[in-house]
Design a protein around this motif. Structure first.
Motif, short mmCIF file in Angstrom:
data_model
loop_
_atom_site.label_atom_id
_atom_site.label_comp_id
_atom_site.label_asym_id
_atom_site.label_seq_id
_atom_site.Cartn_x
_atom_site.Cartn_y
_atom_site.Cartn_z
N GLU A 83 -8.42 -14.25 -3.85
CA GLU A 83 -7.25 -15.14 -4.16
C GLU A 83 -6.26 -15.03 -3.08
O GLU A 83 -5.27 -15.87 -3.25
N HIS A 84 -6.18 -13.92 -2.35
CA HIS A 84 -5.13 -13.82 -1.32
C HIS A 84 -5.69 -13.98 0.11
O HIS A 84 -5.37 -13.21 0.91
N GLN A 85 -6.35 -15.02 0.25
CA GLN A 85 -7.00 -15.36 1.56
C GLN A 85 -5.84 -15.85 2.59
O GLN A 85 -4.63 -16.22 2.04
N GLU A 86 -5.85 -15.28 4.07
CA GLU A 86 -4.81 -15.90 4.86
C GLU A 86 -3.49 -15.02 4.61
O GLU A 86 -2.53 -15.34 5.22
N VAL A 87 -3.37 -14.04 4.09
CA VAL A 87 -2.16 -13.21 3.95
C VAL A 87 -2.50 -11.68 4.32
O VAL A 87 -3.73 -11.28 4.57
N PHE A 88 -1.52 -11.25 4.88
CA PHE A 88 -1.58 -9.79 5.48
C PHE A 88 -1.20 -8.74 4.55
O PHE A 88 -0.28 -8.61 3.93
N ASN A 89 -2.27 -7.73 4.14
CA ASN A 89 -2.04 -6.41 3.47
C ASN A 89 -1.55 -5.58 4.05
O ASN A 89 -2.23 -4.74 4.73
N ILE A 90 -0.20 -5.40 3.87
CA ILE A 90 0.62 -4.29 5.01
C ILE A 90 0.43 -3.04 4.20
O ILE A 90 0.27 -2.00 5.07
N LYS A 91 0.12 -2.99 2.94
CA LYS A 91 -0.26 -1.50 2.32
C LYS A 91 -1.70 -0.95 2.79
O LYS A 91 -1.75 0.23 3.30
N ILE A 92 -2.46 -1.73 2.68
CA ILE A 92 -3.84 -1.43 2.93
C ILE A 92 -4.22 -1.05 4.42
O ILE A 92 -4.84 -0.09 4.99
N ARG A 93 -3.77 -1.90 5.28
CA ARG A 93 -4.06 -1.95 6.50
C ARG A 93 -2.86 -1.26 7.57
O ARG A 93 -3.32 -0.79 8.73
N ALA A 94 -1.88 -1.13 7.02
CA ALA A 94 -0.78 -0.40 7.90
C ALA A 94 -0.16 0.73 7.26
O ALA A 94 -0.28 1.94 8.01
N LEU A 95 0.13 0.67 6.04
CA LEU A 95 0.69 1.92 5.30
C LEU A 95 -0.37 3.09 5.11
O LEU A 95 -0.14 4.30 5.24
N MET A 96 -1.47 2.70 4.49
CA MET A 96 -2.15 3.71 3.94
C MET A 96 -3.13 4.61 5.15
O MET A 96 -3.09 5.81 4.60
N PRO A 97 -3.25 3.75 6.29
CA PRO A 97 -3.79 4.85 7.39
C PRO A 97 -2.72 6.06 7.74
O PRO A 97 -3.38 7.04 7.87
N LEU A 98 -1.53 5.79 7.64
CA LEU A 98 -0.38 6.69 7.99
C LEU A 98 -0.39 7.60 6.58
O LEU A 98 0.01 8.89 7.02
N ILE A 99 -0.29 7.15 5.63
CA ILE A 99 -0.08 8.05 4.49
C ILE A 99 -1.52 9.05 4.32
O ILE A 99 -1.22 10.19 4.13
N ASP A 100 -2.47 8.35 4.42
CA ASP A 100 -3.74 9.08 4.33
C ASP A 100 -4.03 10.25 5.43
O ASP A 100 -4.43 11.55 5.21
N ALA A 101 -3.49 9.92 6.68
CA ALA A 101 -3.65 10.88 7.78
C ALA A 101 -2.60 11.95 7.55
O ALA A 101 -2.94 13.16 7.94
N ALA A 102 -1.64 11.86 7.13
CA ALA A 102 -0.50 12.90 6.96
C ALA A 102 -0.98 13.87 5.80
O ALA A 102 -0.90 15.04 5.94
N ARG A 103 -1.53 13.18 4.64
CA ARG A 103 -2.19 13.93 3.66
C ARG A 103 -3.36 14.97 4.15
O ARG A 103 -3.20 16.16 3.71
N ILE A 104 -4.31 14.29 4.99
CA ILE A 104 -5.40 15.15 5.31
C ILE A 104 -4.98 16.36 6.23
O ILE A 104 -5.25 17.35 6.26
N LEU A 105 -3.85 16.06 7.11
CA LEU A 105 -3.66 16.97 8.06
C LEU A 105 -2.88 18.12 7.54
O LEU A 105 -2.82 19.31 7.93
N ILE A 106 -2.09 17.81 6.54
CA ILE A 106 -1.46 18.75 5.75
C ILE A 106 -2.25 19.65 4.82
O ILE A 106 -1.92 20.69 4.78
N LEU A 107 -3.30 19.15 4.31
CA LEU A 107 -4.27 19.97 3.53
C LEU A 107 -4.99 20.75 4.66
O LEU A 107 -5.48 22.02 4.38
N PHE A 108 -5.14 20.32 5.89
CA PHE A 108 -5.96 21.12 7.00
C PHE A 108 -5.32 22.33 7.32
O PHE A 108 -5.74 23.57 7.67
N HIS A 109 -3.70 22.15 7.12
CA HIS A 109 -2.82 23.27 7.70
C HIS A 109 -2.73 24.20 6.30
O HIS A 109 -2.06 25.12 6.20
#
Length: 637
Positions: free
Chosen positions: A520-546
């Motif tokens: 139902e959300h065609q032609e809209v940009f999902n800023i959470k999934i496409r932009a925020l989550m990669p940064l959130i997930d990467a920070a989580r993984i790297l902090i767990l790595f340390h």
């Protein structure tokens, strides 16, 4: 004869402010005189204290690092990338530069000649105001100050005494102190003569305790202690401390949290450093009803859900005010998240009163997801969990049923206040998310040791948690178990990293936004999934790595990573800046559209807003490349 180089430069400049405010012929005149600089990494465009150039600059390709050097230590102020202007000082004043400008990678820089540009800017009010505001506000990404108006309004915003919420709290300097051996009588006389309401007990100029008028009334006037007693007998210790930078809302919250009316101001914010002053509740100006401290008092007094819902609506108005006042975004996150925490905690307290019996064993309530990271500004879906103490197997069912019933009440209560139900049912009312400590440990062992799509998703959500209510030790025990299992199975982090790499890109090959094509959300940009989550997930993984514990906030994670990996400091700082920009943008869109802000209609955005977003996307690819190398993911791609 056409000047193709000038045309290419003009085509580039017209996409970025303030050049997009110029007429076509004006832009062409500038482009014909632009100085093109091809610089390798580590080359300086200008240094601190050098004389002003006859140009200011814009980055065409690459990146430029702006920094200061204090006591031989380099402090990075900002990183300028494609479309960012810098070196405006010669345009405003003939004083020497205050910063160093050094290429952070191989770069192409355009030098904009002042001789041609300055007359054009003087005759164009919008261009002039834009440049003056950008220069005065000392912001690298000038697009974020769009809409602030002229410089006089900016300065008025920055100096307006009515901006209670961003002012540092005023405290009493050179406080009156006494020694631990000073008698109560001597203290009372001194407090009377000095007209003060508290005496700091100090040792070697460091605060070790505090005595207030209330202490004299409740401990001495009642006869519990004699006036010959010593300060150390009646003082409150340890003291609550902070640095000089504490703001008024932060001071209010600290006083409420620690049930104190005084905060000792020390050099480094701890009791182990020199006493600089004292801040009392009397020192804090009581503001309007949407002041954070007042709201928290209202929350703690609330008896019904309708009262909390009204307060939650006030918090939303407070958020709008903060954004309009352009407060530092981390400050906004801290205040709003703290208020959310108190609302949820109060909801649990009220629901416990509705239970027929007290809890059979100790338990803890956790917020997960964005609230768990203290990044939930707009009211969104609930993500929560409940952990209760281990009980004999014969008691397990009735114990779990008690806490499920409690959780159903709490989840419903929160929904009434304005927190939506989680569509995936990741809530404590679900038996899977309401369990004993041992069962939670076993569940995570299964997720980590046998990772699959669902398991990695669920476990990653749980790594972002915030203790809200109950027995905190249960949370800490589960955390220790999680880290132990992760350290024994490093492949799990590789699997999490692979999921980040597989996240859909925010832009395509030609730098166009990638929009949703299904549902139902065609032609809209999902800023959470496409932009925020990669940064959130990467920070989580790297902090767990340390193996860093108790670091759940994305900005704090990147700050810690920059400390742990100085060779990647620039990247982590870029990720933090991008995250702030994207989350703020999402929040603003949510306020405008009265929704979560995650789905954005690109047609509603200006060209400048789109460019601002695209700049924030750059660190996403870079952090994904780091994950590929760190976890050796090429063989998994």
């Amino acid at each position: 004869m056409k000047n193709t180089i000038a045309e290419r430069i003009a085509d580039f400049l017209k996409n970025y402010p303030p050049f997009n405010l110029l007429k076509k012929q004006e832009l062409r005149a500038i482009s014909e005189e632009v100085e093109v600089l091809y610089l390798e990494k580590g080359k300086f465009i200008f240094n601190k204290e050098t004389k002003p150039h006859s140009y200011f600059y814009i980055v065409n390709k690459g990146a430029v690092k702006l920094s200061q050097v204090d006591n031989e230590e380099q402090n990075i102020i900002d990183i300028c990338d494609e479309g960012d202007i810098f070196g405006l000082r010669p345009l405003m004043t003939q004083e020497n530069y205050l910063l160093n400008a050094e290429t952070n990678e191989e770069s192409i820089i355009y030098g904009i000649p002042l001789e041609i540009f300055k007359p054009l800017s003087e005759s164009n009010k919008n261009v002039k105001n834009y440049l003056i505001t950008s220069f005065a506000s000392n912001i690298k990404d000038a697009s974020i100050i769009e809409g602030r108006g002229n410089i006089s309004s900016y300065i008025q915003k920055e100096t307006n005494n009515d901006l209670f919420n961003i002012q540092n709290a005023r405290f009493t300097k050179k406080p009156i102190t006494c020694e631990a051996s000073t008698t109560v009588k001597e203290i009372a006389i001194s407090m009377r003569d000095q007209h003060i309401g508290a005496m700091v007990v100090a040792k070697n100029k460091k605060p070790i305790g505090i005595i207030t008028s209330k202490d004299l009334r409740d401990k001495v006037a009642t006869g519990d202690y004699k006036i010959s007693s010593k300060a150390e007998d009646i003082m409150s210790s340890p003291v609550i401390t902070s640095t000089e930078e504490i703001t008024i809302p932060e001071a209010h919250i600290a006083m409420l949290k620690h049930a104190t009316s005084h905060i000792c101001i020390t050099k480094d914010g701890t009791p182990k450093s020199k006493l600089m002053g004292i801040l009392s509740l009397h020192d804090l100006i009581v503001s309007l009803g949407n002041n954070p401290s007042v709201l928290i008092k209202e929350i703690n007094r609330a008896k019904k859900s309708k009262h909390l819902r009204t307060i939650r609506e006030k918090v939303h108005l407070l958020l709008k005010t903060y954004l309009e006042q352009e407060l530092p975004f981390p400050h906004i996150l801290n205040i709003i998240s703290e208020i959310n925490t108190v609302i949820i905690s109060r909801s649990i307290e009220l629901c416990l009163k509705k239970m027929d019996t007290p809890p059979p064993v100790k338990f803890t309530w956790l917020s997960l997801g964005s609230q768990g990271r203290k990044e939930q500004l707009l009211t969104s879906d609930q993500d929560n969990a409940l952990i209760f103490e281990d009980v004999p197997q014969t008691k397990f069912q009735e114990t779990q049923e008690y806490f499920i019933n409690l959780s159903i009440k709490v989840v419903k209560y929160l929904n009434t206040i304005g927190y939506e139900y989680c569509p995936a049912d990741m809530m404590a009312s679900n038996p899977k998310w309401c369990n004993s400590l041992s069962n939670w440990k076993q569940q995570f062992n299964d997720w980590i040791l046998n990772p699959d799509g669902a398991g990695t998703l669920l476990s990653s959500i749980f790594f972002d948690y915030e203790y809200i209510y109950g027995e905190k030790e249960l949370t800490e025990k589960l955390g220790r178990s999680l880290f132990k299992t992760i350290n024994e199975n490093k492949y799990f982090l590789s699997k999490l990293a692979k999921d980040v790499i597989d996240k859909p890109s925010p832009v395509g090959f030609f730098r166009q936004f990638i929009v949703e094509t299904n549902g139902e959300h065609q032609e809209v940009f999902n800023i959470k999934i496409r932009a925020l989550m990669p940064l959130i997930d990467a920070a989580r993984i790297l902090i767990l790595f340390h193996n860093v514990k108790n670091s759940n906030n994305t900005l704090n994670r990147y700050k810690k990573l920059a400390e742990l990996e100085p060779q990647n400091e620039d990247l982590y700082n870029s990720c933090a800046r991008a995250f702030r920009t994207l989350l703020k943008f999402k929040t603003e869109q949510g306020i405008i559209n009265n929704d979560s802000g995650k789905l954005i209609n690109l047609e509603s955005l200006s060209k400048t807003e789109k460019l601002k977003l695209k700049r924030a996307f750059k660190p996403i690819k870079e952090i994904q490349e780091l994950l590929i190398i760190r976890f050796n993911l090429k063989q998994m791609l």
